[in-house]
Design a protein around this motif. Structure first.
Motif, mmCIF file in Angstrom:
data_model
loop_
_atom_site.group_PDB
_atom_site.id
_atom_site.type_symbol
_atom_site.label_atom_id
_atom_site.label_comp_id
_atom_site.label_asym_id
_atom_site.label_seq_id
_atom_site.Cartn_x
_atom_site.Cartn_y
_atom_site.Cartn_z
ATOM 1 N N LEU A 101 40.097 35.420 46.884
ATOM 2 C CA LEU A 101 38.873 35.665 46.110
ATOM 3 C C LEU A 101 37.763 34.702 46.526
ATOM 4 O O LEU A 101 37.941 33.492 46.505
ATOM 5 C CB LEU A 101 39.199 35.474 44.623
ATOM 6 C CG LEU A 101 38.302 36.114 43.570
ATOM 7 C CD1 LEU A 101 38.517 37.619 43.543
ATOM 8 C CD2 LEU A 101 38.632 35.526 42.192
ATOM 9 N N ASP A 102 36.599 35.258 46.931
ATOM 10 C CA ASP A 102 35.476 34.372 47.262
ATOM 11 C C ASP A 102 34.597 34.177 46.033
ATOM 12 O O ASP A 102 34.870 34.719 44.959
ATOM 13 C CB ASP A 102 34.684 34.910 48.463
ATOM 14 C CG ASP A 102 34.002 36.246 48.202
ATOM 15 O OD1 ASP A 102 33.718 36.571 47.028
ATOM 16 O OD2 ASP A 102 33.745 36.978 49.184
ATOM 17 N N GLU A 103 33.539 33.419 46.183
ATOM 18 C CA GLU A 103 32.727 33.062 45.025
ATOM 19 C C GLU A 103 32.035 34.273 44.409
ATOM 20 O O GLU A 103 31.938 34.397 43.177
ATOM 21 C CB GLU A 103 31.690 32.004 45.417
ATOM 22 C CG GLU A 103 30.939 31.399 44.233
ATOM 23 C CD GLU A 103 31.868 30.805 43.175
ATOM 24 O OE1 GLU A 103 31.555 30.953 41.966
ATOM 25 O OE2 GLU A 103 32.901 30.216 43.531
ATOM 26 N N VAL A 104 31.539 35.182 45.248
ATOM 27 C CA VAL A 104 30.884 36.390 44.735
ATOM 28 C C VAL A 104 31.892 37.235 43.954
ATOM 29 O O VAL A 104 31.595 37.737 42.860
ATOM 30 C CB VAL A 104 30.282 37.217 45.894
ATOM 31 C CG1 VAL A 104 29.770 38.567 45.399
ATOM 32 C CG2 VAL A 104 29.144 36.442 46.549
ATOM 33 N N GLU A 105 33.088 37.382 44.496
ATOM 34 C CA GLU A 105 34.124 38.174 43.828
ATOM 35 C C GLU A 105 34.604 37.497 42.551
ATOM 36 O O GLU A 105 34.906 38.164 41.555
ATOM 37 C CB GLU A 105 35.287 38.418 44.795
ATOM 38 C CG GLU A 105 34.907 39.364 45.927
ATOM 39 C CD GLU A 105 35.791 39.216 47.160
ATOM 40 O OE1 GLU A 105 35.708 40.083 48.041
ATOM 41 O OE2 GLU A 105 36.543 38.219 47.250
ATOM 42 N N ARG A 106 34.646 36.185 42.573
ATOM 43 C CA ARG A 106 35.027 35.446 41.367
ATOM 44 C C ARG A 106 34.017 35.693 40.238
ATOM 45 O O ARG A 106 34.392 35.934 39.092
ATOM 46 C CB ARG A 106 35.114 33.947 41.676
ATOM 47 C CG ARG A 106 35.475 33.086 40.471
ATOM 48 C CD ARG A 106 35.367 31.603 40.815
ATOM 49 N NE ARG A 106 35.571 30.768 39.654
ATOM 50 C CZ ARG A 106 36.762 30.364 39.225
ATOM 51 N NH1 ARG A 106 37.851 30.710 39.877
ATOM 52 N NH2 ARG A 106 36.869 29.608 38.158
ATOM 53 N N ARG A 107 32.727 35.660 40.586
ATOM 54 C CA ARG A 107 31.694 35.919 39.577
ATOM 55 C C ARG A 107 31.801 37.350 39.049
ATOM 56 O O ARG A 107 31.589 37.605 37.861
ATOM 57 C CB ARG A 107 30.298 35.655 40.147
ATOM 58 C CG ARG A 107 29.977 34.171 40.329
ATOM 59 C CD ARG A 107 28.487 33.937 40.476
ATOM 60 N NE ARG A 107 27.934 34.602 41.648
ATOM 61 C CZ ARG A 107 27.865 34.049 42.865
ATOM 62 N NH1 ARG A 107 28.322 32.819 43.057
ATOM 63 N NH2 ARG A 107 27.333 34.711 43.875
ATOM 64 N N ARG A 108 32.134 38.283 39.950
ATOM 65 C CA ARG A 108 32.307 39.672 39.522
ATOM 66 C C ARG A 108 33.498 39.786 38.568
ATOM 67 O O ARG A 108 33.438 40.522 37.578
ATOM 68 C CB ARG A 108 32.515 40.583 40.745
ATOM 69 C CG ARG A 108 32.738 42.057 40.405
ATOM 70 C CD ARG A 108 31.604 42.635 39.595
ATOM 71 N NE ARG A 108 31.833 44.015 39.231
ATOM 72 C CZ ARG A 108 31.433 44.550 38.084
ATOM 73 N NH1 ARG A 108 30.776 43.829 37.188
ATOM 74 N NH2 ARG A 108 31.672 45.816 37.818
ATOM 75 N N ALA A 109 34.571 39.060 38.845
ATOM 76 C CA ALA A 109 35.729 39.065 37.949
ATOM 77 C C ALA A 109 35.346 38.530 36.563
ATOM 78 O O ALA A 109 35.743 39.093 35.531
ATOM 79 C CB ALA A 109 36.857 38.231 38.546
ATOM 80 N N GLU A 110 34.559 37.464 36.532
ATOM 81 C CA GLU A 110 34.117 36.894 35.256
ATOM 82 C C GLU A 110 33.221 37.878 34.500
ATOM 83 O O GLU A 110 33.296 37.997 33.271
ATOM 84 C CB GLU A 110 33.385 35.585 35.513
ATOM 85 C CG GLU A 110 34.304 34.474 36.024
ATOM 86 C CD GLU A 110 33.566 33.252 36.516
ATOM 87 O OE1 GLU A 110 34.197 32.183 36.642
ATOM 88 O OE2 GLU A 110 32.334 33.356 36.790
ATOM 89 N N GLU A 111 32.395 38.597 35.259
ATOM 90 C CA GLU A 111 31.524 39.609 34.651
ATOM 91 C C GLU A 111 32.355 40.751 34.050
ATOM 92 O O GLU A 111 32.067 41.239 32.954
ATOM 93 C CB GLU A 111 30.563 40.158 35.708
ATOM 94 C CG GLU A 111 29.573 41.189 35.181
ATOM 95 C CD GLU A 111 28.686 41.742 36.290
ATOM 96 O OE1 GLU A 111 28.132 42.839 36.094
ATOM 97 O OE2 GLU A 111 28.563 41.095 37.343
ATOM 98 N N LEU A 112 33.409 41.155 34.755
ATOM 99 C CA LEU A 112 34.274 42.222 34.256
ATOM 100 C C LEU A 112 35.027 41.796 32.998
ATOM 101 O O LEU A 112 35.281 42.617 32.110
ATOM 102 C CB LEU A 112 35.254 42.670 35.346
ATOM 103 C CG LEU A 112 34.667 43.568 36.433
ATOM 104 C CD1 LEU A 112 35.640 43.698 37.609
ATOM 105 C CD2 LEU A 112 34.321 44.944 35.871
ATOM 106 N N VAL A 113 35.377 40.511 32.910
ATOM 107 C CA VAL A 113 36.010 39.992 31.690
ATOM 108 C C VAL A 113 35.069 40.204 30.510
ATOM 109 O O VAL A 113 35.479 40.681 29.437
ATOM 110 C CB VAL A 113 36.364 38.501 31.838
ATOM 111 C CG1 VAL A 113 36.720 37.894 30.472
ATOM 112 C CG2 VAL A 113 37.528 38.327 32.808
ATOM 113 N N ARG A 114 33.791 39.869 30.703
ATOM 114 C CA ARG A 114 32.808 40.042 29.616
ATOM 115 C C ARG A 114 32.632 41.518 29.262
ATOM 116 O O ARG A 114 32.520 41.876 28.086
ATOM 117 C CB ARG A 114 31.473 39.414 30.024
ATOM 118 C CG ARG A 114 31.515 37.884 30.114
ATOM 119 C CD ARG A 114 30.139 37.292 30.262
ATOM 120 N NE ARG A 114 29.540 37.608 31.560
ATOM 121 C CZ ARG A 114 29.706 36.853 32.654
ATOM 122 N NH1 ARG A 114 30.476 35.770 32.621
ATOM 123 N NH2 ARG A 114 29.117 37.189 33.799
#
Length: 214
Positions: A101-114
């Motif tokens: 997981l790169d940083e962009v994908e990590r942020r997308r994962a956090e967004e999906l959690v929300r």
């Protein structure tokens, strides 16, 4: 038309036709009428036939001599066979995604959690979110062959979901459970991510088999 434009048009025709089949706008057993689709999609016969060939390879349509092209039926055995493959491949993809997981994908994962935390129990919205989680995993796993293969398998599974959607009471809980997977990805816990994804796919099979039996 330039030769290089044809693959692009055929690709668009493929995705548009696949979407109609997956969402049951073209239900199992329906005839694939070339002239009608050419008119509705605004494309020529050649790209449409190229799209149909791809869909035939993916077992979404069948071409019958003297009877034309029809959307394939869904059999109970299909559910089992698709899930056997998906459970292992999706699990491995999740394990790899947690590590890569790169940083962009990590942020997308956090967004999906929300988005999951805020999601209502609307079936279409939940299915869209579930697909987004899967797509994140496929892309983050870093294996283009796995990505392409899992997208095709997911389309087959999604068509089955649409067939039984009104008979699957556990859809909301199943999708909201993806939050645990996203947490594992963010924590870079590959072993847990693999287990959660595999369990998620197998739960899909159980829900669908029960729905098919009612």
């Amino acid at each position: 038309m330039a030769i290089e434009e044809r693959p692009l048009i055929a690709e668009q025709a493929y995705f548009q036709l696949r979407d109609r089949i997956v969402t049951l706008k073209l239900p199992p057993g329906a005839a694939v009428r070339e002239d009608e689709l050419m008119r509705e999609l605004g494309i020529g016969r050649t790209p449409l036939r190229e799209a149909v060939k791809r869909l035939e390879l993916e077992n979404l349509v069948m071409v019958l001599p003297r009877r034309g092209t029809h959307v394939t039926e869904v059999q109970v055995a299909d559910i089992v066979h698709i899930t056997e493959l998906r459970a292992e491949l999706e699990g491995k993809a999740a394990e790899l995604a947690a590590v890569r997981l790169d940083e962009v994908e990590r942020r997308r994962a956090e967004e999906l959690v929300r988005e999951l935390d805020a999601a209502a129990d609307d079936p279409e919205a939940l299915m869209r979110l579930d697909e987004e989680v899967h797509r994140l995993v496929w892309e983050a796993c870093g294996n283009p062959y796995m990505d392409a293969g899992l997208e095709r398998l997911f389309a087959l599974s999604l068509r089955i979901w649409h067939l039984v959607l009104d008979r699957v009471p556990g859809l909301a809980a199943s999708v909201h459970d993806q939050r645990q997977l996203l947490d594992a990805l963010i924590a870079r816990d590959g072993v847990r991510a693999r287990t959660l994804m595999r369990d998620h796919v197998l739960a899909f099979q159980r829900e669908v088999l029960v729905a098919f039996s009612t």
